[in-house]
Design a protein around this motif. Structure first.
Motif, PDB file in Angstrom:
ATOM      1  N   LEU A 164       0.865  -1.172   0.000  1.00 21.32           N
ATOM      2  CA  LEU A 164       0.000   0.000   0.000  1.00 21.32           C
ATOM      3  C   LEU A 164       0.904   1.224   0.000  1.00 21.32           C
ATOM      4  N   ARG A 165       0.538   2.247  -0.753  1.00 24.06           N
ATOM      5  CA  ARG A 165       1.396   3.433  -0.890  1.00 24.06           C
ATOM      6  C   ARG A 165       1.849   3.994   0.448  1.00 24.06           C
ATOM      7  N   ARG A 166       0.940   4.096   1.395  1.00 20.23           N
ATOM      8  CA  ARG A 166       1.267   4.706   2.688  1.00 20.23           C
ATOM      9  C   ARG A 166       2.411   3.974   3.375  1.00 20.23           C
ATOM     10  N   PHE A 167       2.420   2.647   3.302  1.00 18.73           N
ATOM     11  CA  PHE A 167       3.457   1.889   3.998  1.00 18.73           C
ATOM     12  C   PHE A 167       4.780   1.926   3.236  1.00 18.73           C
ATOM     13  N   TRP A 168       4.717   2.002   1.916  1.00 19.07           N
ATOM     14  CA  TRP A 168       5.972   2.186   1.165  1.00 19.07           C
ATOM     15  C   TRP A 168       6.599   3.526   1.530  1.00 19.07           C
ATOM     16  N   ASN A 169       5.774   4.562   1.630  1.00 24.73           N
ATOM     17  CA  ASN A 169       6.290   5.880   2.006  1.00 24.73           C
ATOM     18  C   ASN A 169       6.913   5.851   3.401  1.00 24.73           C
ATOM     19  N   TYR A 170       6.237   5.212   4.365  1.00 25.15           N
ATOM     20  CA  TYR A 170       6.787   5.104   5.717  1.00 25.15           C
ATOM     21  C   TYR A 170       8.151   4.419   5.680  1.00 25.15           C
ATOM     22  N   GLU A 171       8.220   3.305   4.986  1.00 28.90           N
ATOM     23  CA  GLU A 171       9.453   2.518   4.967  1.00 28.90           C
ATOM     24  C   GLU A 171      10.593   3.303   4.318  1.00 28.90           C
ATOM     25  N   GLN A 172      10.297   3.973   3.221  1.00 26.86           N
ATOM     26  CA  GLN A 172      11.329   4.752   2.536  1.00 26.86           C
ATOM     27  C   GLN A 172      11.801   5.904   3.421  1.00 26.86           C
ATOM     28  N   HIS A 173      10.858   6.559   4.100  1.00 25.59           N
ATOM     29  CA  HIS A 173      11.216   7.681   4.970  1.00 25.59           C
ATOM     30  C   HIS A 173      12.090   7.213   6.135  1.00 25.59           C
ATOM     31  N   VAL A 174      11.727   6.094   6.752  1.00 24.75           N
ATOM     32  CA  VAL A 174      12.525   5.577   7.871  1.00 24.75           C
ATOM     33  C   VAL A 174      13.935   5.234   7.395  1.00 24.75           C
ATOM     34  N   ALA A 175      14.052   4.590   6.252  1.00 27.21           N
ATOM     35  CA  ALA A 175      15.372   4.231   5.733  1.00 27.21           C
ATOM     36  C   ALA A 175      16.198   5.476   5.428  1.00 27.21           C
ATOM     37  N   ASP A 176      15.596   6.456   4.787  1.00 26.41           N
ATOM     38  CA  ASP A 176      16.334   7.678   4.438  1.00 26.41           C
ATOM     39  C   ASP A 176      16.800   8.424   5.679  1.00 26.41           C
ATOM     40  N   ARG A 177      15.915   8.567   6.662  1.00 21.37           N
ATOM     41  CA  ARG A 177      16.271   9.322   7.880  1.00 21.37           C
ATOM     42  C   ARG A 177      17.322   8.602   8.696  1.00 21.37           C
ATOM     43  N   LEU A 178      17.184   7.280   8.840  1.00 20.99           N
ATOM     44  CA  LEU A 178      18.164   6.540   9.628  1.00 20.99           C
ATOM     45  C   LEU A 178      19.523   6.523   8.937  1.00 20.99           C
TER      46      LEU A 178
END
Length: 598
Positions: free
Chosen positions: A133-147
């Motif tokens: 689902l788009r929302r969860f892909w966005n969450y995952e990408q954001h967490v990876a980028d920030r970390l």
């Protein structure tokens, strides 16, 4: 476009609903999206989209399209009834779908208004073998980028400047604890993992002292995923500071929602990228309990100069909501320099049965773990759960309950009641059924309070199950119903850690807490624990569930279980489908290349 292989059942969506592989809401959401985007895929593609919606309800971040993952789809009857000797219809259907779905997945790219390949606004994302689902892909990408960004930054401090203070620590720090403090002094991101009693909060407390001595006005904030976790963190830190005769002027530990600024009726928090947390250091305990969306929102609120320290046990249960964030972080090569694993436990006596059992379970050694269980000595006992029913529990279980809660029943003051309640608890793997926590709590109430005639009877133990800003109560808070002297002996709920009782009518969502699910017990510790496992294999029984249950006590454990179900759980690690580790270890330019590949 080449034709998709024929479906094993026609039509398939009603059958998937009937067998419990899908929920009504999954099918309705896909239907609504199809109408909105005016993209009308065949039922094969609709099924994949609906399964991706259902996956998040099962704790996954995405739908894994591999054949093995499809065979493991949770249906209504995921295991054969005892004595049938063969698979159920649901299992047979899942096995057939496993052969069909990978080929059907090729069709997904043919509907670009519904399924995209990365950033964008389409409702689903197909990335390799994962459908999001788009929302969860966005969450995952954001967490990876920030970390990944945090992992590459330093604080400007040098650990060598603190060498003298570290050498004078009392009690002396273990080598891994010193390594963890070095990491937390120098890096903007530090992840400290380790089992119970390895000193994670001790490390955090000593770090606070070191920082406050050099910078008295430093802003340190502490948080936990639940009220109980936050309270235990605050208590552990306070004990450590008192041992050193040191005080810190800082806010108490809060729930993560409280730290971020909970907004009633909104999925958003007061603190975000535009209004970051007013903190120099943020320390979060029990990180294994934090789901992917909550981690994304925490990272969103970390300002450009704020340091983030995550504490937790990577081997414990993952969050109830989607994702196993802590486990993925600790596997990512990109974060190696930020991760320290503590190994020396001060809680478990080396060689004790509970210690040896937890190690065998954690290692996935089913035979060694069962050997510890049936040895049954020095604080570890095993009882048969075959045919266990809470409506007529075995006499041994009734006696365990009577003995375990005796001091609690005799307590007349809230402090004494909470102290006694912390010395004994029944933990269940299941919520419903004859061995589930709801039935077991009723059985315990019938045993201890056979004459109760109202909901809030004297000495009822209560667990808050929802954060409530109006009362200030949080998910995980524990309460006890006792007479309130200030109201003429009227029953009131005394909440652990709060000075004043609360009228029973003001309680938010709650449940009886003589027995708890193992999930709810995460972050807590008890003197003695009785663990009640189902007498046959279950998808819920996993290695992490057993490990978490066993490590809720240091030395006194009784397990109701059967050999096959126990061994199966030890051999079965939790599977949470997500791509966070891969995103962390793949630089952004490589991610774009992979998405562009045919």
């Amino acid at each position: 476009m080449s034709p998709t292989p024929a479906l094993p059942v026609d039509p398939i969506l009603p059958r998937m609903l009937e067998e419990g592989f899908l929920r009504d809401i999954d099918v309705q959401l896909v239907s609504a999206l199809i109408r909105r985007y005016e993209e009308y895929p065949p039922e094969q593609v609709q099924l994949l989209l609906a399964l991706a919606c259902r996956a998040t309800d099962d704790g996954h971040v995405c739908l894994d399209l591999s054949a093995d993952a499809i065979r493991d789809l949770p249906g209504r009857t995921p295991h054969p009834p005892t004595g049938t000797g063969g698979p159920t219809d649901s299992r047979a259907l899942a096995a057939t779908l496993a052969e069909w779905i990978p080929a059907a997945a090729i069709q997904l790219a043919g509907y670009p208004r519904l399924v995209g390949a990365g950033p964008g606004n389409v409702p689903f994302v197909l990335e390799g073998n994962r459908l999001y689902l788009r929302r969860f892909w966005n969450y995952e990408q954001h967490v990876a980028d920030r970390l990944r960004a945090l992992a590459g930054e330093t604080t400007g401090r040098r650990a060598e400047d603190f060498a003298g203070d570290l050498s004078r620590a009392n009690p002396p720090l273990a080598p891994r604890q010193i390594q963890a403090i070095h990491c937390a002094l120098e890096r903007r991101l530090a992840i400290v993992t380790g089992g119970p009693g390895t000193g994670k909060t001790f490390v955090a407390a000593y770090l606070m002292v070191l920082l406050a001595q050099r910078q008295p006005d430093i802003r340190i904030r502490m948080a936990g995923p639940t009220g109980k976790a936050a309270a235990r963190m605050a208590d552990s830190v306070s004990q450590a500071l008192a041992r050193w005769g040191f005080t810190l002027d800082m806010p108490p530990a809060r729930t993560l929602e409280g730290l971020l600024g909970y907004r009633a009726g909104s999925p958003y928090f007061r603190h975000d990228r535009d209004r970051p947390l007013p903190a120099d250091v943020v320390i979060v305990d029990e990180t294994s309990m934090i789901d992917l969306p909550k981690m994304a929102k925490l990272l969103d609120a970390i300002g450009p100069q704020t340091q983030l320290i995550l504490l937790g046990d990577k081997d414990q249960l993952a969050s109830v909501e989607p994702g196993s964030v802590m486990a993925e972080l600790c596997q990512a090569r990109a974060l190696d320099a930020c991760i320290v694993t503590l190994t020396e436990s001060q809680r478990f006596r080396p060689g004790s049965p509970v210690d040896e059992l937890s190690r065998a379970v954690n290692a996935g050694d089913a035979d060694a773990a069962w050997g510890q269980v049936i040895r049954a000595d020095r604080g570890l006992s095993r009882h048969s759960s075959a045919g266990f029913s809470a409506t007529n529990p075995p006499s041994a279980f009734r006696q365990q309950v009577q003995d375990g809660f005796r001091e609690y029943l005799e307590a007349r003051e809230p402090e004494a009641a909470f102290a006694a309640l912390s010395r004994f608890r029944v933990l269940c793997a299941l919520r419903r059924g004859p061995q589930g926590v709801e039935s077991v709590n009723r059985a315990i109430e019938d045993r201890l309070f056979p004459r109760r005639n109202r909901e809030f009877y004297d000495h009822r133990a209560i667990l808050i199950t929802r954060n409530d800003p109006e009362t200030g109560l949080n998910n995980g808070d524990v309460g006890v119903v006792l007479p309130d002297p200030g109201r003429g002996g009227e029953p009131a709920v005394f909440i652990e850690g709060r000075p004043a009782p609360l009228p029973c009518r003001l309680l938010p969502e709650h449940e009886t807490a003589f027995a708890m699910t193992i999930h709810k017990a995460q972050g807590s510790g008890f003197g003695k624990v009785v663990i009640l496992l189902p007498d046959r294999e279950s998808p819920i029984l996993t290695r992490e569930l057993l490990y978490t249950a066993i490590t809720r006590t240091e030395s006194d454990l009784a397990i109701w279980c059967e050999e096959q179900a126990f061994k199966s759980a030890v051999a079965k690690p939790t599977k949470r489908h997500m791509g966070l580790k891969e995103k962390l270890d793949t630089p952004p330019h490589r991610q774009r290349e992979c998405r562009a590949s045919p």
